[in-house]
Scaffold this motif. Structure first.
Motif, PDB file in Angstrom:
ATOM      1  N   ARG A 126       0.848  -1.197   0.000  1.00 39.41           N
ATOM      2  CA  ARG A 126       0.000   0.000   0.000  1.00 39.41           C
ATOM      3  C   ARG A 126       0.881   1.244   0.000  1.00 39.41           C
ATOM      4  N   PHE A 127       0.571   2.143  -0.899  1.00 42.48           N
ATOM      5  CA  PHE A 127       1.307   3.400  -1.036  1.00 42.48           C
ATOM      6  C   PHE A 127       0.346   4.567  -0.856  1.00 42.48           C
ATOM      7  N   SER A 128       0.829   5.628  -0.234  1.00 42.94           N
ATOM      8  CA  SER A 128       0.060   6.865  -0.167  1.00 42.94           C
ATOM      9  C   SER A 128       0.134   7.580  -1.512  1.00 42.94           C
ATOM     10  N   TYR A 129      -0.985   8.134  -1.952  1.00 42.25           N
ATOM     11  CA  TYR A 129      -0.979   8.907  -3.190  1.00 42.25           C
ATOM     12  C   TYR A 129      -0.060  10.126  -3.086  1.00 42.25           C
ATOM     13  N   GLN A 130       0.182  10.583  -1.882  1.00 38.82           N
ATOM     14  CA  GLN A 130       0.979  11.786  -1.681  1.00 38.82           C
ATOM     15  C   GLN A 130       2.483  11.536  -1.821  1.00 38.82           C
ATOM     16  N   LEU A 131       2.912  10.266  -1.789  1.00 38.64           N
ATOM     17  CA  LEU A 131       4.342   9.967  -1.888  1.00 38.64           C
ATOM     18  C   LEU A 131       4.887  10.399  -3.246  1.00 38.64           C
ATOM     19  N   THR A 132       6.066  11.014  -3.220  1.00 34.11           N
ATOM     20  CA  THR A 132       6.743  11.278  -4.493  1.00 34.11           C
ATOM     21  C   THR A 132       7.257   9.953  -5.045  1.00 34.11           C
ATOM     22  N   MET A 133       7.540   9.933  -6.325  1.00 30.55           N
ATOM     23  CA  MET A 133       8.036   8.704  -6.917  1.00 30.55           C
ATOM     24  C   MET A 133       9.380   8.294  -6.329  1.00 30.55           C
ATOM     25  N   GLU A 134      10.128   9.269  -5.891  1.00 30.50           N
ATOM     26  CA  GLU A 134      11.403   8.942  -5.243  1.00 30.50           C
ATOM     27  C   GLU A 134      11.134   8.193  -3.937  1.00 30.50           C
ATOM     28  N   ALA A 135      10.125   8.665  -3.184  1.00 30.33           N
ATOM     29  CA  ALA A 135       9.770   7.992  -1.929  1.00 30.33           C
ATOM     30  C   ALA A 135       9.190   6.602  -2.200  1.00 30.33           C
ATOM     31  N   VAL A 136       8.450   6.465  -3.301  1.00 29.67           N
ATOM     32  CA  VAL A 136       7.922   5.148  -3.677  1.00 29.67           C
ATOM     33  C   VAL A 136       9.066   4.188  -3.960  1.00 29.67           C
ATOM     34  N   LYS A 137      10.058   4.661  -4.691  1.00 29.01           N
ATOM     35  CA  LYS A 137      11.208   3.815  -5.023  1.00 29.01           C
ATOM     36  C   LYS A 137      11.981   3.417  -3.764  1.00 29.01           C
ATOM     37  N   GLU A 138      12.086   4.335  -2.815  1.00 29.47           N
ATOM     38  CA  GLU A 138      12.781   4.014  -1.560  1.00 29.47           C
ATOM     39  C   GLU A 138      12.019   2.926  -0.790  1.00 29.47           C
ATOM     40  N   LYS A 139      10.706   3.005  -0.820  1.00 23.91           N
ATOM     41  CA  LYS A 139       9.906   1.991  -0.133  1.00 23.91           C
ATOM     42  C   LYS A 139      10.060   0.633  -0.811  1.00 23.91           C
ATOM     43  N   VAL A 140      10.089   0.635  -2.155  1.00 26.03           N
ATOM     44  CA  VAL A 140      10.265  -0.609  -2.898  1.00 26.03           C
ATOM     45  C   VAL A 140      11.671  -1.164  -2.681  1.00 26.03           C
ATOM     46  N   TRP A 141      12.659  -0.280  -2.634  1.00 25.16           N
ATOM     47  CA  TRP A 141      14.054  -0.696  -2.392  1.00 25.16           C
ATOM     48  C   TRP A 141      14.176  -1.494  -1.099  1.00 25.16           C
ATOM     49  N   LYS A 142      13.450  -1.085  -0.055  1.00 31.59           N
ATOM     50  CA  LYS A 142      13.516  -1.789   1.228  1.00 31.59           C
ATOM     51  C   LYS A 142      12.877  -3.173   1.146  1.00 31.59           C
ATOM     52  N   LYS A 143      12.031  -3.370   0.142  1.00 32.29           N
ATOM     53  CA  LYS A 143      11.361  -4.661  -0.013  1.00 32.29           C
ATOM     54  C   LYS A 143      12.145  -5.633  -0.886  1.00 32.29           C
ATOM     55  N   CYS A 144      12.847  -5.100  -1.910  1.00 35.52           N
ATOM     56  CA  CYS A 144      13.464  -6.007  -2.887  1.00 35.52           C
ATOM     57  C   CYS A 144      14.976  -5.880  -2.999  1.00 35.52           C
ATOM     58  N   GLY A 145      15.557  -4.755  -2.531  1.00 34.17           N
ATOM     59  CA  GLY A 145      17.016  -4.623  -2.570  1.00 34.17           C
ATOM     60  C   GLY A 145      17.575  -3.870  -3.757  1.00 34.17           C
ATOM     61  N   THR A 146      16.736  -3.528  -4.743  1.00 33.20           N
ATOM     62  CA  THR A 146      17.213  -2.757  -5.894  1.00 33.20           C
ATOM     63  C   THR A 146      17.344  -1.290  -5.499  1.00 33.20           C
ATOM     64  N   SER A 147      18.520  -0.704  -5.754  1.00 30.33           N
ATOM     65  CA  SER A 147      18.748   0.686  -5.340  1.00 30.33           C
ATOM     66  C   SER A 147      17.895   1.645  -6.159  1.00 30.33           C
ATOM     67  N   VAL A 148      17.607   2.813  -5.578  1.00 31.52           N
ATOM     68  CA  VAL A 148      16.759   3.812  -6.226  1.00 31.52           C
ATOM     69  C   VAL A 148      17.363   4.257  -7.553  1.00 31.52           C
ATOM     70  N   ASP A 149      18.671   4.450  -7.584  1.00 34.36           N
ATOM     71  CA  ASP A 149      19.334   4.933  -8.799  1.00 34.36           C
ATOM     72  C   ASP A 149      19.313   3.906  -9.922  1.00 34.36           C
ATOM     73  N   SER A 150      19.172   2.615  -9.594  1.00 36.39           N
ATOM     74  CA  SER A 150      19.184   1.557 -10.611  1.00 36.39           C
ATOM     75  C   SER A 150      17.790   1.069 -10.957  1.00 36.39           C
ATOM     76  N   MET A 151      16.773   1.771 -10.477  1.00 37.77           N
ATOM     77  CA  MET A 151      15.405   1.290 -10.582  1.00 37.77           C
ATOM     78  C   MET A 151      14.612   2.055 -11.643  1.00 37.77           C
ATOM     79  N   ILE A 152      13.991   1.324 -12.546  1.00 38.46           N
ATOM     80  CA  ILE A 152      13.029   1.867 -13.496  1.00 38.46           C
ATOM     81  C   ILE A 152      11.674   1.237 -13.188  1.00 38.46           C
ATOM     82  N   LEU A 153      10.619   2.060 -13.147  1.00 38.24           N
ATOM     83  CA  LEU A 153       9.290   1.559 -12.805  1.00 38.24           C
ATOM     84  C   LEU A 153       8.361   1.613 -14.007  1.00 38.24           C
ATOM     85  N   GLU A 154       7.480   0.621 -14.069  1.00 36.71           N
ATOM     86  CA  GLU A 154       6.428   0.583 -15.080  1.00 36.71           C
ATOM     87  C   GLU A 154       5.113   0.282 -14.371  1.00 36.71           C
TER      88      GLU A 154
END
Length: 243
Positions: A31-59
């Protein structure tokens, strides 16, 4: 832009399924807040899967599997892309040296395992095997602890069916109705007694096997060492001790 911000205000959060390009079994619902910036979304995903924010592309994909957005502008809020519950956020890891690459996070056969020789293991004193051996040595084996089928047979030599008897504890009096083995109760010999008073637990049937017949609550199955045969007449319930 204004309409997108209005959508953000109407909802607080969204539940997305997250998948990963390198992790085939990784598909949690997050669950993500609509208010989160995409950078914050990537940081949350990084904590779940281990892929760094700088190396992450989202679709972003809808429920039908159609791609609806490439939400990679880190300054925009997630709500700008209007995701709905059930949409899928796919992570593409661009780092060839990422911790997610190679499959070892999911395939344990790829992980190097520590092995110890049997000789070295036996020399250690803090192993489970040593603990089990110590525990076993303190408990008698089942062979030694097993009660023989002839248990208390010698005592039964003087106990005959029809004899008056007294049973301890409680000095309960009655008549011997059965002498022999009763496998459902345990190995060895047993004595069935019909008490003079309703001090028993059954009518001569125990665990579905009838050993003798007596009135309800007058029957008992007792080990021979608790039974004394002899001149034990039935007590007079109105008898009083002399003063």
């Amino acid at each position: 832009m204004a309409s997108s911000l209005q959508k953000i205000e109407r909802g607080e959060s969204v539940l997305l399924r997250v998948t990963h390009s390198n992790l085939k079994t990784f598909n949690p619902d997050i669950r993500f807040s609509y208010q989160l910036t995409m950078e914050a979304v990537k940081e949350k995903v990084w904590k779940k899967c281990g892929t760094s924010v700088d190396s992450m592309i989202l679709e972003l994909y809808d429920e039908d599997g159609s791609k609806v957005a490439d939400p990679n502008d880190n300054s925009l809020p997630l709500g700008f892309f209007s995701p709905l519950d059930g949409y899928r956020l796919h992570v593409i890891d661009l780092d060839p040296a990422s911790v997610t690459s190679g499959g070892w996070l999911e395939d344990t056969s790829l992980v190097e395992k520590y092995e110890i020789s049997e000789e070295a293991y036996n020399k250690r004193g803090d192993t489970f095997r040593k603990y089990r051996e110590k525990l076993t040595s303190q408990v008698p084996s089942t062979v030694e602890a097993k009660t023989p089928d002839t248990y208390m047979e010698d005592i039964c030599a003087n106990i005959k069916v029809g004899s008056r008897c007294e049973v301890e504890p409680g000095a309960k009096r009655g008549v011997v109705k059965f002498v022999g083995r009763a496998e459902p109760l345990g190995p060895g010999f047993w004595v069935g007694v019909q008490y003079d008073e309703p001090l028993g637990k059954h009518d001569g049937m125990v665990k579905g096997v009838r050993y003798f017949q007596c009135p309800p609550s007058h029957g008992g199955m007792i080990r021979p060492d608790k039974v004394k045969v002899g001149d034990y007449p039935e007590r007079d319930p109105f008898e009083e001790d002399e003063i």
